[in-house]
Design a protein around this motif. Structure first.
Motif, short mmCIF file in Angstrom:
data_model
loop_
_atom_site.label_atom_id
_atom_site.label_comp_id
_atom_site.label_asym_id
_atom_site.label_seq_id
_atom_site.Cartn_x
_atom_site.Cartn_y
_atom_site.Cartn_z
N SER A 130 52.90 35.26 90.48
CA SER A 130 52.45 35.32 89.09
C SER A 130 53.38 36.13 88.20
CB SER A 130 51.03 35.88 89.04
OG SER A 130 50.99 37.19 89.59
N ARG A 131 54.02 37.14 88.74
CA ARG A 131 54.87 38.01 87.91
C ARG A 131 56.36 37.74 88.06
NH1 ARG A 131 53.35 43.89 89.46
NH2 ARG A 131 53.01 42.96 91.51
N TYR A 132 56.72 36.76 88.87
CA TYR A 132 58.13 36.50 89.16
C TYR A 132 58.93 36.19 87.89
CZ TYR A 132 62.19 33.88 90.98
OH TYR A 132 63.45 33.41 91.24
N ASP A 133 58.45 35.28 87.06
CA ASP A 133 59.20 34.89 85.87
C ASP A 133 59.33 36.03 84.88
OD1 ASP A 133 59.78 32.33 86.72
OD2 ASP A 133 58.02 31.43 85.79
N ASP A 134 58.28 36.80 84.70
CA ASP A 134 58.37 37.95 83.79
C ASP A 134 59.37 38.98 84.29
OD1 ASP A 134 56.52 36.87 82.07
OD2 ASP A 134 54.83 37.98 82.88
N GLU A 135 59.41 39.18 85.60
CA GLU A 135 60.29 40.20 86.15
C GLU A 135 61.76 39.83 86.02
OE1 GLU A 135 60.94 43.92 87.51
OE2 GLU A 135 58.93 43.07 87.22
N ARG A 136 62.08 38.56 86.16
CA ARG A 136 63.49 38.15 86.11
C ARG A 136 63.97 37.88 84.68
NH1 ARG A 136 64.52 32.37 86.05
NH2 ARG A 136 62.57 31.21 85.80
N ALA A 137 63.04 37.84 83.72
CA ALA A 137 63.41 37.54 82.34
C ALA A 137 64.23 38.68 81.74
CB ALA A 137 62.16 37.31 81.50
N GLY A 138 65.14 38.31 80.84
CA GLY A 138 65.95 39.29 80.13
C GLY A 138 66.22 38.83 78.72
N PHE A 139 67.09 39.57 78.04
CA PHE A 139 67.39 39.28 76.64
C PHE A 139 68.06 37.92 76.49
CE2 PHE A 139 69.93 39.59 72.77
CZ PHE A 139 69.00 40.09 71.88
N GLN A 140 68.94 37.58 77.42
CA GLN A 140 69.63 36.28 77.38
C GLN A 140 68.66 35.21 77.85
OE1 GLN A 140 71.28 33.57 76.67
NE2 GLN A 140 73.34 34.42 77.05
N ALA A 141 68.24 34.35 76.91
CA ALA A 141 67.27 33.31 77.23
C ALA A 141 67.93 31.98 77.57
CB ALA A 141 66.30 33.11 76.06
N GLY A 142 69.26 31.88 77.41
CA GLY A 142 69.94 30.62 77.67
C GLY A 142 70.09 30.33 79.14
N PHE A 143 70.21 31.35 79.93
CA PHE A 143 70.26 31.19 81.38
C PHE A 143 69.80 32.51 81.99
CE2 PHE A 143 74.31 32.13 79.53
CZ PHE A 143 74.81 33.20 80.25
N ARG A 144 69.09 32.41 83.12
CA ARG A 144 68.50 33.58 83.74
C ARG A 144 68.68 33.51 85.24
NH1 ARG A 144 63.05 33.81 79.92
NH2 ARG A 144 63.99 35.09 78.28
N HIS A 145 68.62 34.67 85.85
CA HIS A 145 68.64 34.71 87.31
C HIS A 145 67.41 33.99 87.87
CE1 HIS A 145 72.03 37.42 87.71
NE2 HIS A 145 71.49 38.28 86.87
N ARG A 146 67.63 33.24 88.94
CA ARG A 146 66.54 32.64 89.70
C ARG A 146 66.75 33.00 91.16
NH1 ARG A 146 65.61 27.78 92.13
NH2 ARG A 146 67.64 26.97 91.47
N PRO A 147 66.45 34.27 91.50
CA PRO A 147 66.75 34.76 92.85
C PRO A 147 65.72 34.30 93.87
CG PRO A 147 65.66 36.47 91.62
CD PRO A 147 65.84 35.32 90.66
N ALA A 148 66.09 34.43 95.13
CA ALA A 148 65.12 34.19 96.21
C ALA A 148 64.10 35.30 96.29
CB ALA A 148 65.86 34.06 97.55
N LEU A 149 64.47 36.48 95.74
CA LEU A 149 63.61 37.65 95.81
C LEU A 149 63.99 38.58 94.67
CD1 LEU A 149 61.52 39.11 97.79
CD2 LEU A 149 63.52 40.33 98.68
N VAL A 150 62.99 39.15 94.01
CA VAL A 150 63.26 40.12 92.96
C VAL A 150 62.52 41.41 93.27
CG1 VAL A 150 61.46 39.16 91.47
CG2 VAL A 150 63.22 40.59 90.48
N VAL A 151 63.23 42.53 93.11
CA VAL A 151 62.68 43.85 93.38
C VAL A 151 62.68 44.64 92.08
CG1 VAL A 151 62.96 46.01 94.66
CG2 VAL A 151 63.54 43.84 95.76
N GLY A 152 61.50 45.05 91.64
CA GLY A 152 61.38 45.89 90.46
C GLY A 152 61.47 47.35 90.85
N ALA A 153 62.68 47.90 90.78
CA ALA A 153 62.92 49.26 91.27
C ALA A 153 62.31 50.30 90.34
CB ALA A 153 64.42 49.50 91.42
N THR A 154 61.72 51.32 90.92
CA THR A 154 61.17 52.44 90.16
C THR A 154 61.91 53.74 90.44
OG1 THR A 154 59.57 53.02 91.89
CG2 THR A 154 58.87 51.39 90.24
N ARG A 155 62.78 53.74 91.45
CA ARG A 155 63.48 54.96 91.87
C ARG A 155 64.71 54.55 92.68
NH1 ARG A 155 60.13 56.77 97.25
NH2 ARG A 155 59.89 54.64 98.07
#
Length: 460
Positions: free
Chosen positions: A22-47
Motif C-alpha cells: 500500500s505504501r510502495y508508490d508513495d515511498e518511491r515517489a520524488g520531485f521528478q515525476a517524469g520517471f521514478r525508481h521502481r525497485p524490487a525493494l524500498v527501505v525507508g531509512a530512519t537512521r
C-alpha cells in the motif's frame, strides 16, 4: 524476495516495502515525476543503521542500490530490480556557530539549514532551490547562489558519514580517507550511501537580490546584452538569465502568465546602493513585467529563482562553455526559443570568479574554468522526451565548439541513462581515472550504479 524482505524488516526501524504494497508508490515517489525508481525493494531509512542494513542486504545479493532524498536529480532509475533507500526521514540538523559549520543528515533540505543558521548570523553555501536535499546537491558539486564569490559548494564540505558497499559506516575526512573524501565531493553517488555531511557556513545575514522579468520579444538581443553585462561584474554578484514561455503555475506571478519572457536572477553581497548601480543596465533593456530586486534577509533567498515546489516531469541537460558566441546563441534561439518545435527553457548561468579559482580543498568537480553554463529544459507535460531530446541535441551541437564540459548537478535524463563516454565528460581526464580507482577500491562490484555511473576498473 518476500521472505528476504521480512528478514531485513526485522533489522531496520523504517518501513521495508515491496511492489504492490500500500505504501510502495508513495515511498518511491520524488520531485521528478517524469520517471521514478521502481525497485524490487524500498527501505525507508530512519537512521544510519537502517542504511547499513539495506546496503549489506543488497551487497550479499549483488543488487544495485539507489539512494533518494527528494528525488530531484534521478539519472538512472531502478527498473524492477535493486534496493532503493529513501532518506527523507533522517532529519537531524546541528549548527555549530563557534566552528561556523552545520551537520545535516541525508534528509535535510537547504531551506531548513538556512532557517537554522540565520539566528547565528550565518548562511550556507546553498543553491537556488531551498527544497533540494543538502547531501545530493553537495555530492554533485553545487553551483551555488553566490558561487562567483564562494566557489563550488562541495569545496566547503568538512566531513561525510557514508556507508560503503561493504556495509561499513565511515566518517570520512581529508585526514582519514583523503581519496574517498576527494571523490565524494563532486563525484556523485558512486561511492556509497551518505548518511550525513558537515559543511562550512559563511557569515552573512542579507544580500541585494531578486529577479527582473523582461518581455523577450527579441530574445537574442537580450542574450547578447546579458553577455556584455556579465563581463563588467565583480565576483560578489552571481546571476543567471532564463528565457521561457511562462506557464500559469501557482509559483509564477500572474503578470507573466502566457508571456515569453526573460527571467534574470540577481544575488549580490555588496551594498544595496552598489547593487542598484550594477543592475541599472539591465533595467534599461526594456519593459519590465516584474521587478523584485531589493535588499533582503538571507532567509528570503528562495524568492530569487522561485523554483517550483510541486513535483512535475522535466527533461534537460547542460553544457559548460568557455564563451558565449553570438552566432551560436542565434542558433540556440532559433532552435529552442519561442518558435521551437517543443517548448524549451534556455538558462545561462554566469560562472567564473571563485568557481574558476584553484582551491586547496578542491574536490572532484569537473571543468572549473568555464565562463558560463547553458541549460536547456523541457517540461514533460509539454512534450515527451522522444520529441524534446532532438531539439536539445541541436542546441548542444551548435555550442560544441565552445563546450568544455558538463555539470553533474544539472543532468536531467536528457538522453536516457548516461553512457560511460558521457560520464567522462563530467570530469577532467586525470580526475576521471582517479575516480575509477576510488570506485574500484570502495565499490568493486558497482552496487552504486544508479547515478552518473563511474565504472570500476576491471580486475586482472
Amino acid at each position: 524476495m518476500k521472505g528476504d524482505a521480512g528478514t531485513l524488516a526485522a533489522e531496520v526501524e523504517g518501513p521495508v516495502l515491496l511492489p504492490g504494497s500500500s505504501r510502495y508508490d508513495d515511498e518511491r515517489a520524488g520531485f521528478q515525476a517524469g520517471f521514478r525508481h521502481r525497485p524490487a525493494l524500498v527501505v525507508g531509512a530512519t537512521r544510519p543503521e537502517d542504511v547499513r542494513a539495506a546496503v549489506r542486504f543488497a551487497a550479499e545479493r549483488r543488487l544495485p542500490v539507489a539512494v533518494q532524498s527528494t528525488g530531484h536529480g534521478i539519472v538512472t532509475a531502478l527498473n524492477g530490480e535493486g534496493v532503493l533507500i529513501t532518506t527523507r526521514r533522517m532529519k537531524t540538523l546541528t549548527v555549530d556557530p563557534d566552528a561556523g559549520t552545520v551537520t545535516a543528515q541525508a534528509g535535510v533540505l537547504w531551506g531548513e539549514v538556512v532557517e537554522r543558521s540565520a539566528p547565528h548570523g550565518l548562511a550556507p553555501v546553498n543553491g537556488s532551490a531551498l527544497g533540494i536535499g543538502v547531501v545530493g546537491y553537495l555530492l554533485g558539486g553545487g553551483t551555488g547562489l553566490l558561487g562567483r564569490r564562494t566557489g563550488y559548494a562541495s569545496d566547503h564540505v568538512r566531513a561525510l558519514d557514508v556507508v560503503t558497499a561493504d556495509g561499513v559506516l565511515r566518517h570520512v575526512t581529508a585526514e582519514s580517507e583523503p581519496d574517498l573524501f576527494w571523490a565524494l565531493r563532486g563525484g556523485g553517488g558512486n561511492f556509497g550511501a551518505v548518511t550525513a555531511v558537515e559543511t562550512a557556513l559563511m557569515p552573512l545575514t542579507r544580500l541585494y537580490g531578486g529577479s527582473l522579468h523582461l518581455a523577450a520579444d527579441r530574445p537574442l538581443d537580450l542574450l547578447l546584452a546579458y553577455r556584455a553585462w556579465t563581463s563588467t561584474l565583480p565576483d560578489e554578484l552571481t546571476s543567471s538569465l532564463c528565457l521561457m514561455a511562462c506557464p500559469p503555475w501557482p509559483n509564477v506571478p500572474e503578470p507573466l502568465h502566457g508571456r515569453y519572457a526573460a527571467h534574470i536572477r540577481i544575488a549580490f553581497t555588496g551594498s544595496a546602493e552598489e547593487g542598484e548601480r550594477l543592475v541599472a543596465p539591465l533595467r534599461a533593456l526594456g519593459p519590465r513585467l516584474l521587478d523584485t530586486v531589493r535588499e533582503m534577509p538571507y532567509t528570503r533567498v528562495g524568492d530569487i529563482y522561485r523554483d517550483p515546489h510541486a513535483p512535475h516531469a522535466y527533461f534537460g541537460g547542460n553544457v559548460l562553455l568557455r564563451a558565449l558566441d553570438p552566432t551560436a546563441l542565434g542558433t540556440v534561439v532559433d532552435v529552442a526559443g519561442p518558435g521551437a518545435a517543443v517548448p524549451c527553457s534556455i538558462e545561462i548561468r554566469h560562472l567564473g570568479g571563485a568557481f574558476a579559482r584553484p582551491s586547496p580543498d578542491r574536490g572532484a568537480v569537473g571543468t572549473r574554468d568555464a565562463a558560463y553554463m547553458l541549460r536547456v529544459m523541457t517540461g514533460g507535460a509539454a512534450a515527451p522526451p522522444a520529441a524534446a531530446r532532438p531539439v536539445h541535441r541541436q542546441v548542444y551541437d551548435a555550442l560544441e565548439p565552445w563546450t568544455v564540459g558538463r555539470s553533474l548537478n544539472s543532468v536531467y535524463h536528457d538522453g536516457g541513462p548516461l553512457s560511460p563516454e558521457h560520464v567522462r565528460e563530467l570530469f577532467a581526464a586525470g580526475d576521471y581515472e582517479r575516480l575509477r580507482r576510488v570506485k574500484t577500491l570502495y565499490d568493486p562490484h558497482n552496487l552504486f550504479r544508479s547515478t552518473h555511473n563511474i565504472l570500476p576498473q576491471p580486475s586482472d
